[in-house]
Design an enzyme around this catalytic site. Structure first.
Site, PDB file in Angstrom:
ATOM      1  N   TYR A 103       1.007  -1.175   0.000  1.00  0.00           N
ATOM      2  CA  TYR A 103       0.045   0.151  -0.024  1.00  0.00           C
ATOM      3  C   TYR A 103       0.831   1.212  -0.181  1.00  0.00           C
ATOM      4  O   TYR A 103       1.526   1.607   0.890  1.00  0.00           O
ATOM      5  CB  TYR A 103      -1.008   0.071   1.108  1.00  0.00           C
ATOM      6  CG  TYR A 103      -2.090  -0.925   1.106  1.00  0.00           C
ATOM      7  CD1 TYR A 103      -2.276  -1.907   0.049  1.00  0.00           C
ATOM      8  CD2 TYR A 103      -2.985  -1.082   2.402  1.00  0.00           C
ATOM      9  CE1 TYR A 103      -3.105  -2.853   0.113  1.00  0.00           C
ATOM     10  CE2 TYR A 103      -3.712  -2.366   2.198  1.00  0.00           C
ATOM     11  CZ  TYR A 103      -3.915  -3.022   1.339  1.00  0.00           C
ATOM     12  OH  TYR A 103      -4.952  -3.946   1.482  1.00  0.00           O
ATOM     13  N   HIS A 170      -1.516 -12.118   0.970  1.00  0.00           N
ATOM     14  CA  HIS A 170      -2.180 -10.907   0.149  1.00  0.00           C
ATOM     15  C   HIS A 170      -2.540 -11.670  -1.156  1.00  0.00           C
ATOM     16  O   HIS A 170      -2.260 -11.486  -2.140  1.00  0.00           O
ATOM     17  CB  HIS A 170      -1.136  -9.787   0.178  1.00  0.00           C
ATOM     18  CG  HIS A 170      -1.902  -8.673  -0.382  1.00  0.00           C
ATOM     19  ND1 HIS A 170      -1.327  -7.384  -0.062  1.00  0.00           N
ATOM     20  CD2 HIS A 170      -3.344  -8.368  -0.676  1.00  0.00           C
ATOM     21  CE1 HIS A 170      -2.081  -6.401  -0.658  1.00  0.00           C
ATOM     22  NE2 HIS A 170      -3.268  -7.069  -0.805  1.00  0.00           N
ATOM     23  N   PRO A 250     -16.522  -2.307   2.386  1.00  0.00           N
ATOM     24  CA  PRO A 250     -17.800  -2.656   2.724  1.00  0.00           C
ATOM     25  C   PRO A 250     -18.812  -1.367   2.277  1.00  0.00           C
ATOM     26  O   PRO A 250     -20.016  -1.745   2.525  1.00  0.00           O
ATOM     27  CB  PRO A 250     -17.768  -2.698   4.183  1.00  0.00           C
ATOM     28  CG  PRO A 250     -16.554  -1.627   4.555  1.00  0.00           C
ATOM     29  CD  PRO A 250     -15.485  -2.019   3.410  1.00  0.00           C
ATOM     30  N   LEU A 251     -18.323  -0.318   1.799  1.00  0.00           N
ATOM     31  CA  LEU A 251     -19.427   0.602   1.268  1.00  0.00           C
ATOM     32  C   LEU A 251     -19.329   0.659  -0.263  1.00  0.00           C
ATOM     33  O   LEU A 251     -19.765   1.386  -0.794  1.00  0.00           O
ATOM     34  CB  LEU A 251     -18.696   1.977   1.859  1.00  0.00           C
ATOM     35  CG  LEU A 251     -18.288   2.309   3.186  1.00  0.00           C
ATOM     36  CD1 LEU A 251     -17.958   3.716   3.618  1.00  0.00           C
ATOM     37  CD2 LEU A 251     -19.596   1.893   4.054  1.00  0.00           C
ATOM     38  N   GLY A 252     -18.869  -0.381  -0.678  1.00  0.00           N
ATOM     39  CA  GLY A 252     -19.053  -0.762  -2.072  1.00  0.00           C
ATOM     40  C   GLY A 252     -18.295   0.635  -2.906  1.00  0.00           C
ATOM     41  O   GLY A 252     -18.496   0.976  -3.924  1.00  0.00           O
ATOM     42  N   ARG A 253     -17.030   0.846  -2.356  1.00  0.00           N
ATOM     43  CA  ARG A 253     -16.300   1.942  -3.188  1.00  0.00           C
ATOM     44  C   ARG A 253     -17.078   3.140  -3.118  1.00  0.00           C
ATOM     45  O   ARG A 253     -16.857   3.780  -3.982  1.00  0.00           O
ATOM     46  CB  ARG A 253     -15.525   1.428  -4.093  1.00  0.00           C
ATOM     47  CG  ARG A 253     -14.776   0.351  -4.277  1.00  0.00           C
ATOM     48  CD  ARG A 253     -14.052   0.023  -5.556  1.00  0.00           C
ATOM     49  NE  ARG A 253     -13.082  -0.997  -5.265  1.00  0.00           N
ATOM     50  CZ  ARG A 253     -13.105  -2.297  -5.349  1.00  0.00           C
ATOM     51  NH1 ARG A 253     -14.182  -2.724  -5.328  1.00  0.00           N
ATOM     52  NH2 ARG A 253     -12.220  -3.235  -5.315  1.00  0.00           N
TER      53      ARG A 253
END
Length: 375
Positions: A103, A170, A250-253
């Site tokens: 990242y 990963h 979890p917020l759908g991007r």
């Protein structure tokens, strides 16, 4: 009124209502199984949050994904602002922080390590190995034992710690047997450098092979209202083996937050620019889902983003999502979902309404798809 203004004006009301909303959390606190759920003891944190058990590891019900801070959505952020954001998350009751060596090519780990150093023993850090980051090959899989050891030493140094709470592979490596990967991590655990381990985007077969050598604490995968493959592919196995689940995106991007509409467009550099679910045609087609989430959020007296998390938290008591954000107001909003739940009846009702909606466009790109089921 824009979303940020709404959040500022509604935050006090949300906190005052938390006591009423937490009823189901108190019931879940009595859940007696390998997973267990308990309430967080009173502390100096600004808000109490339910804690959950991921395969023996105690974490806040909502964690923080630290990938967006290093440009996942095409924007750059100042180091000190992101360090302040991570510390603010801890003040809000968050104790699970997710990062990886790839990242930002080590940047995320460095920022997380600096941010959490002064209260390191009060939080859990999850990081990942599995790509050739040390050679600048962030898309080349590498889970050879010697590489795993070098990756762990590098992560320990960047995270400013002597142990990693949760170490993930990963994505699988078809060149290295899962049993060899698991045995290497087992040795690292025996040395005290790793406390728990997990897999990311793994199938049932890989999970069972890994768990047989060294018990897994958690599996991480994309999971949201509109991305439910995990429920049929791995949930039964996770429940059987007592393994926790950590949903990313979890917020759908951001699609489920109501901030994206059919006119939204994304530039190259933003992770959404080439995803099938974010094409102009798919955005227009999928707006009924946004409307459904808005309706249910209003019914529960929360925001759409909070509802997206509440829906996940209400599925199983061994799930701890890790939404990402770079905005303090949004962070406060997400943490506010930690004490709201859907009843079993509400969950069934929502799912019936969701089943009537036709969804267009897959949620992953081809590269991400290739990381799944490769072990």
């Amino acid at each position: 009124m824009d979303r940020r203004s709404f959040l500022k004006k509604s935050s006090l009301a949300l906190l005052l209502a938390a006591a009423e909303w937490s009823g189901l959390s108190k019931v879940l606190a009595q859940y007696e199984s390998n997973f267990g759920v308990r309430d967080m003891p009173h502390s100096e944190n600004k808000c109490d949050m339910e804690h959950r058990n991921l395969g023996g590891m105690d974490v806040s019900a909502i964690g923080l994904g630290c990938l967006p801070m290093v440009g996942y959505y095409g924007r750059k952020f100042e180091k000190q602002d992101m360090i302040a954001l991570i510390r603010r998350a801890y003040e809000q009751g968050v104790t699970l922080f997710d990062t990886a060596e790839v990242y930002g090519s080590y940047t995320s780990e460095e920022w997380v390590g600096e941010a959490l150093q002064s209260f390191r023993d009060k939080v859990k850090i999850g990081t990942k190995f599995g790509f050739g980051a040390e050679k600048g090959q962030n898309t080349a899989r590498n889970s050879r034992p010697d590489h795993i050891r070098r990756a762990v030493e590098g992560s320990l140094r960047r995270l400013r710690t002597d142990h990693i709470d949760l170490l993930y592979q990963h994505g699988g490596d078809p060149q290295v047997p899962m049993e060899e990967v698991a045995d290497t991590v087992k040795q690292l655990m025996q040395e005290g450098k790793v406390l728990h381990w997990g897999l990311m985007e793994a199938d049932e077969h890989s999970i069972r092979r890994a768990h047989a050598v060294c018990p897994l604490a958690a599996v991480q995968s994309e999971y949201a209202i509109r991305c439910r493959e995990a429920e049929t592919k791995i949930f039964p196995t996770l429940e059987e083996l007592g393994i926790g689940f950590v949903p990313n995106c979890p917020l759908g991007r951001a699609f489920l937050t109501g901030t994206i509409n059919e006119e939204s467009r994304f530039r190259q550099g933003d992770c959404r620019w080439n995803l099938p679910q974010f094409t102009p045609e798919a955005l227009k087609h999928n707006m009924p889902l946004v409307a459904l989430v808005r309706k249910w959020a209003a019914r529960k007296g929360i925001t759409p983003a909070q509802f997206a998390l509440v829906w996940i938290l209400s599925r199983k008591p061994w799930i701890a999502p890790i939404p990402g954000t770079t905005d303090p107001a949004h962070l406060d909003e997400l943490a506010g979902a930690g004490s709201v739940r859907l009843s079993a009846q509400e969950t069934e009702e929502f799912d019936r309404e969701y089943a009537k909606i036709d969804i267009m466009g897959h949620h992953s790109d081809s590269f991400t798809e290739r990381q799944i089921d490769q072990s």
